[in-house]
Design an enzyme around this catalytic site. Structure first.
Site, PDB file in Angstrom:
ATOM      1  N   HIS A  35     -10.933 -14.104  64.203  1.00 19.28           N
ATOM      2  CA  HIS A  35     -12.662 -14.601  64.707  1.00 19.28           C
ATOM      3  C   HIS A  35     -13.097 -15.145  63.573  1.00 19.28           C
ATOM      4  CE1 HIS A  35     -12.131 -10.898  67.518  1.00 19.28           C
ATOM      5  NE2 HIS A  35     -12.005 -10.266  66.960  1.00 19.28           N
ATOM      6  N   HIS A  92     -15.204  -8.353  61.875  1.00 25.30           N
ATOM      7  CA  HIS A  92     -14.341  -8.035  61.023  1.00 25.30           C
ATOM      8  C   HIS A  92     -13.338  -8.840  61.441  1.00 25.30           C
ATOM      9  CE1 HIS A  92     -13.875  -6.988  65.465  1.00 25.30           C
ATOM     10  NE2 HIS A  92     -12.177  -7.352  65.924  1.00 25.30           N
ATOM     11  N   LYS A 127      -5.724 -14.538  67.908  1.00 20.63           N
ATOM     12  CA  LYS A 127      -6.532 -14.228  69.033  1.00 20.63           C
ATOM     13  C   LYS A 127      -7.665 -14.696  69.001  1.00 20.63           C
ATOM     14  CE  LYS A 127      -5.359  -9.713  69.402  1.00 20.63           C
ATOM     15  NZ  LYS A 127      -7.068  -9.034  69.501  1.00 20.63           N
ATOM     16  N   GLU A 180     -14.418 -13.265  73.979  1.00 25.89           N
ATOM     17  CA  GLU A 180     -13.902 -11.661  73.579  1.00 25.89           C
ATOM     18  C   GLU A 180     -12.617 -12.057  74.106  1.00 25.89           C
ATOM     19  OE1 GLU A 180     -12.179 -10.227  71.142  1.00 25.89           O
ATOM     20  OE2 GLU A 180     -14.002  -8.250  71.474  1.00 25.89           O
ATOM     21  N   ALA A 185      -4.382  -2.315  69.084  1.00 28.72           N
ATOM     22  CA  ALA A 185      -5.266  -0.727  68.942  1.00 28.72           C
ATOM     23  C   ALA A 185      -4.953  -0.390  70.132  1.00 28.72           C
ATOM     24  CB  ALA A 185      -6.595   0.113  68.925  1.00 28.72           C
ATOM     25  N   CYS A 241      -6.057  -3.907  72.199  1.00 30.55           N
ATOM     26  CA  CYS A 241      -5.216  -4.984  71.851  1.00 30.55           C
ATOM     27  C   CYS A 241      -4.301  -4.600  72.547  1.00 30.55           C
ATOM     28  CB  CYS A 241      -4.656  -5.546  70.745  1.00 30.55           C
ATOM     29  SG  CYS A 241      -3.585  -7.609  71.072  1.00 30.55           S
TER      30      CYS A 241
HETATM   31  C1  VGL Z   1      -9.373  -5.262  68.519  1.00 30.85           C
HETATM   32  C2  VGL Z   1     -11.332  -4.182  68.218  1.00 30.85           C
HETATM   33  C3  VGL Z   1     -11.948  -5.905  68.587  1.00 30.85           C
HETATM   34  C4  VGL Z   1      -7.704  -5.375  69.161  1.00 30.85           C
HETATM   35  C5  VGL Z   1      -9.729  -6.215  68.522  1.00 30.85           C
HETATM   36  O1  VGL Z   1      -7.526  -6.613  69.451  1.00 30.85           O
HETATM   37  O2  VGL Z   1      -7.642  -4.182  69.370  1.00 30.85           O
HETATM   38  N1  VGL Z   1     -10.048  -3.891  69.119  1.00 30.85           N
HETATM   39  N2  VGL Z   1     -11.319  -6.744  68.390  1.00 30.85           N
HETATM   40 ZN    ZN Z   2     -11.563  -8.589  67.724  1.00 32.98          ZN
END
Ligand code: VGL
Ligand code: ZN
Length: 193
Positions: A58, A75, A100, A107, A135, A139
């Site tokens: 990000h 994050h 990504k 998002e 997760a 994702c």
């Molecule tokens: C994700 C929370 C925030 C993921 C990405 O890719 O699983 N989860 N950003």
């Molecule tokens: Zn993220």
């Protein structure tokens, strides 16, 4: 048993410091899947199969961050320690990395969204994706949905995923949805090189 074929690739999502325990958005037990992920990567690498890694990547003021009105703490900011793989991950030398959610105002949980993943898989003749990583409920779920809708077959590696579980049922529900849509669940002992 599921045997690894020449047109199979392994995709490991978002093994980054911020998604591991102690990280900015640490996934509970996220570190527990690292040994299985190393074994999967070895199996695919040893057979000469493609291994794809994704990184949540990000810009500093991404729309998904709380200060911008999003739901997540800051994050995986591109280029920071939190966005790096942990040292214990040890991917094989030849991997394709997909970055990504790199645009401030979008998002993107799926590794297919706004990336060259589909083009790279097609170019490599890949027809089935083995999916693991973090997760399960973001994702992994969105990547598997897109993989299936793009016509790939999917094998979901149950011992290689963990969920954020904002609601405790999110992880189990995500797995149910992926399997119901056609992903074939498997574990390390069921994937043969
Ligand atoms: C994700 C929370 C925030 C993921 C990405 O890719 O699983 N989860 N950003
Ligand atoms: Zn993220």
């Amino acid at each position: 048993m599921v045997t690894i074929q020449p047109d199979d690739a392994l995709l490991v999502a978002d093994i980054q410091n911020d998604f591991l325990p102690g990280g900015a958005l640490g996934v509970s037990e996220g570190d527990k899947i690292l040994p299985a992920l190393r074994r999967y990567m070895e199996k695919f690498h040893a057979k000469g199969n493609l291994v794809v890694l994704t990184k949540d990547w990000h810009p500093p003021k991404h729309c998904s961050f709380k200060p911008q009105g999003g739901i997540w703490p800051d994050h995986c900011v591109a280029g920071t320690k939190g966005a790096e793989h942990p040292p214990s991950f040890r991917p094989p030398p030849s991997v394709v990395t997909i970055h990504k959610a790199t645009e401030s105002d979008k998002e993107a949980y799926s590794a297919f969204q706004g990336t060259s993943l589909d083009a790279q898989l097609k170019k490599a003749g890949i027809r089935r994706l083995f999916v693991a990583g973090l997760a399960t409920d973001y994702c992994v779920l969105n990547t598997v949905r897109d993989a299936l809708s793009h016509g790939y077959r999917v094998c979901l590696l149950l011992d290689g995923i963990r969920a954020v579980n904002l609601r405790p049922e999110d992880g189990p529900r995500a797995i149910d949805e992926m399997v119901q849509k056609g992903a074939v669940p498997a574990t390390l002992d069921e994937v043969a090189a």
